[in-house]
Design an enzyme around this catalytic site. Structure first.
Site, short mmCIF file in Angstrom:
data_model
loop_
_atom_site.label_atom_id
_atom_site.label_comp_id
_atom_site.label_asym_id
_atom_site.label_seq_id
_atom_site.Cartn_x
_atom_site.Cartn_y
_atom_site.Cartn_z
CB SER A 1 -39.02 16.04 0.39
OG SER A 1 -38.91 15.73 -0.98
CG HIS B 1 -40.00 18.34 4.49
ND1 HIS B 1 -38.87 17.61 4.77
CD2 HIS B 1 -40.79 17.51 3.74
CE1 HIS B 1 -38.97 16.41 4.23
NE2 HIS B 1 -40.12 16.33 3.61
CG ASN C 1 -35.73 13.90 2.89
OD1 ASN C 1 -35.91 12.72 3.19
ND2 ASN C 1 -36.72 14.68 2.50
CD GLU D 1 -36.47 18.68 7.69
OE1 GLU D 1 -35.34 18.32 7.99
OE2 GLU D 1 -36.95 18.54 6.55
#
Length: 519
Positions: free
Chosen positions: A127, A148, A198, A160
């Site tokens: 992540s 991800h 994130n 992602e």
């Protein structure tokens, strides 16, 4: 990018290392897409448990009418267990979903490289860790790519695809195709801390935590404001409970340190303390909220005061905001004080952008005891919630009569303590600002794409589009005022935002010369 010639990747057999929530979720969508799935875990019993979990999940989906029984059986038949890593040798793709530790991931990829064929992609579900750093452990880093997913994988329909500095673009292209085959929306990202989602999520989470840490508002009040006033699907604390602090807190710390202590990403001691105490979120039954049989327990709001003010004086510093407030005052049948300075018995209402109520009062030489601020960033009429803010000197009478006034038409009101930028202003401005920095760094391959934000974070729209909807000059004003009052570099405006606000250009627009080249 890698100088190695691109290979052709044909993905039909997927190995998954790690059978926790993420590994199971990836296995579920891969099997339902007709891919053969091999599950491996260092704990052999966990492999059988994961397959049983998938069987139970498929059965529940069939019972609810969301999955055809024949497709359920076919998907389950696609899933087999692997006793050793060597059993993954015929895989075309191996996805690791193990502990978020760089040395452990590097060791795994080094082992896998000696087992799988040369056309097998090695993908990390990390992540926040660097794909380039993970790939550096391999003799051939070109086939190492970030992949991800978000928890819960079957419901969070975005993934992602992250290119490391030596990743083969064809490997990333193959993962984009497989993501679509599995029913997910792929987004391409550069290898930067936190990637897109994130990275962008720092705006909501860290700012929400900072607001709570300053004692401005409670967890539930912050969530209510962000949902009902700002229009987000989840508030920051609901989102943190969903992702769980054992996942999100390490990510916060990782991104902060990877950006060399960038103030925008400063973590909060709140999450560290709650993580240590086991209050990690929904899956533990208790986080920022308590959960009974999986249902969030939310305290009821206290009844609103009913006594209206005698008359109201409204600041004209922001003329459009004054007109919006004036309409509500007149609708409630309360007299308006139109004098240049407030009468001695008037409730004083100010409408600051990025300032706290105290600064707004001092700037206009107002009696802070009677000052109440109202957030006008989002429409006041037909709103789902309004936010009021008091100075430290505001009397209870002023606070309560203002509350009664602005709840008079049945729209709920939240009253917070003094804060630069209220709650919604400062969170939204921070989200837009970080989104502008992501655009400035060219981290996302398509800056106008909404999928990372709406699917991955539950935002009503992407940060740049959100900034354009509210007005780039308005967001710039909020940030500059917060920075001016606090001197905190976390609120310094992004160059992408400032330049477009000054030139009257949309935030979603790239440089004109770049647009001409693409035309």
């Amino acid at each position: 990018m890698s100088s190695i010639t691109s290979r052709e990747y044909n993905i039909e057999i997927v190995g998954i290392v790690g059978t926790g929530a993420m590994g199971r979720g990836i296995a579920q969508i891969a099997a339902l897409a007709g891919l053969k799935v091999k599950l491996y875990d260092t704990n052999a019993a966990a492999v059988g448990a994961a397959r049983d979990y998938l069987a139970d999940t498929f059965s529940k989906l069939v019972a609810k009418g969301k999955l055809d029984n024949s497709r359920s059986l076919a998907a389950l038949a696609c899933v087999t267990g692997a006793q050793t890593l060597d059993d993954l040798k015929d895989c075309n793709l191996v996805v690791e979903a193990i502990v978020e530790k760089l040395d452990v991931k590097r060791a795994l990829f080094k082992d896998l490289e000696g087992i799988v064929g040369e056309n097998c992609i090695l993908a990390s579900n990390t992540s926040s860790l660097s794909i380039t750093a993970i790939a550096a452990a391999c003799a051939d880093p070109s086939r190492v790519v970030g992949y991800h997913f978000f928890n819960p994988v079957p419901l969070m329909k975005v993934v992602e695809v992250i290119d490391g500095l030596r990743s083969d673009p064809a490997a990333g292209n193959a993962l984009m195709d497989v993501a679509r085959r599995m029913g997910h929306t792929p987004v391409r990202a550069k290898d930067m801390p936190g990637f897109i989602v994130n990275h962008a999520g720092r705006g909501m989470n860290t700012e929400g935590l900072r607001i709570a840490d300053e004692g401005v508002a409670s967890f539930v009040d912050v969530d209510r404001i962000m949902r009902e006033q700002a229009g987000f699907r989840l508030g920051p604390f609901e989102l943190l409970d969903l992702t769980a602090l054992d996942v999100s807190h390490p990510v916060m710390e990782s991104i902060y340190h990877q950006f060399y202590e960038e103030p925008r990403f400063t973590p909060s001691p709140i999450t560290g303390t709650r993580l240590a105490g086991g209050l990690i979120g929904r899956k533990a039954g208790e986080g920022f909220y308590a959960y009974v049989e999986g249902k969030q327990q939310v305290p009821q709001e206290a009844p609103a005061p009913t006594a209206l003010p005698t008359r109201v004086w409204i600041s004209n510093r922001v003329p459009a905001a004054r007109e919006a407030v004036l309409a509500l005052v007149q609708k409630a049948g309360v007299a308006v004080d139109d004098s240049s300075t407030p009468a001695a018995d008037s409730l004083i209402v100010v409408t600051p952008l990025g300032l706290d109520a105290t600064t707004a009062a001092v700037d206009e030489n107002l009696d802070a005891r009677r000052v109440v601020a109202i957030d006008t960033l989002f429409p006041l009429v037909d709103a789902q919630r309004r936010t009021l803010m008091t100075t430290p000197a505001t009397t209870r009478a002023a606070r309560d009569t203002a509350h009664a006034l602005f709840v008079h038409d049945g729209i709920p009101v939240t009253v917070i303590r003094d804060s630069t930028g209220f709650v919604a202003q400062r969170v939204v401005a921070t989200i837009v600002n970080i989104g502008c920095d992501i655009a400035q760094r060219r981290i996302a391959s398509r800056r106008t794409s909404i999928s990372p934000w709406t699917l991955g974070l539950g935002y009503p729209r992407g940060p740049l589009a959100l900034g354009d909807a509210l007005g780039a000059p308005t967001i710039l004003t909020i940030l500059r005022n917060m920075f001016g009052v606090l001197g905190d570099p976390r609120y310094r405006p992004s160059p992408w935002l400032a330049r477009r606000a000054h030139l009257g250009l949309p935030l979603v627009q790239d440089d004109a010369a770049d647009n001409e080249e693409q035309a």
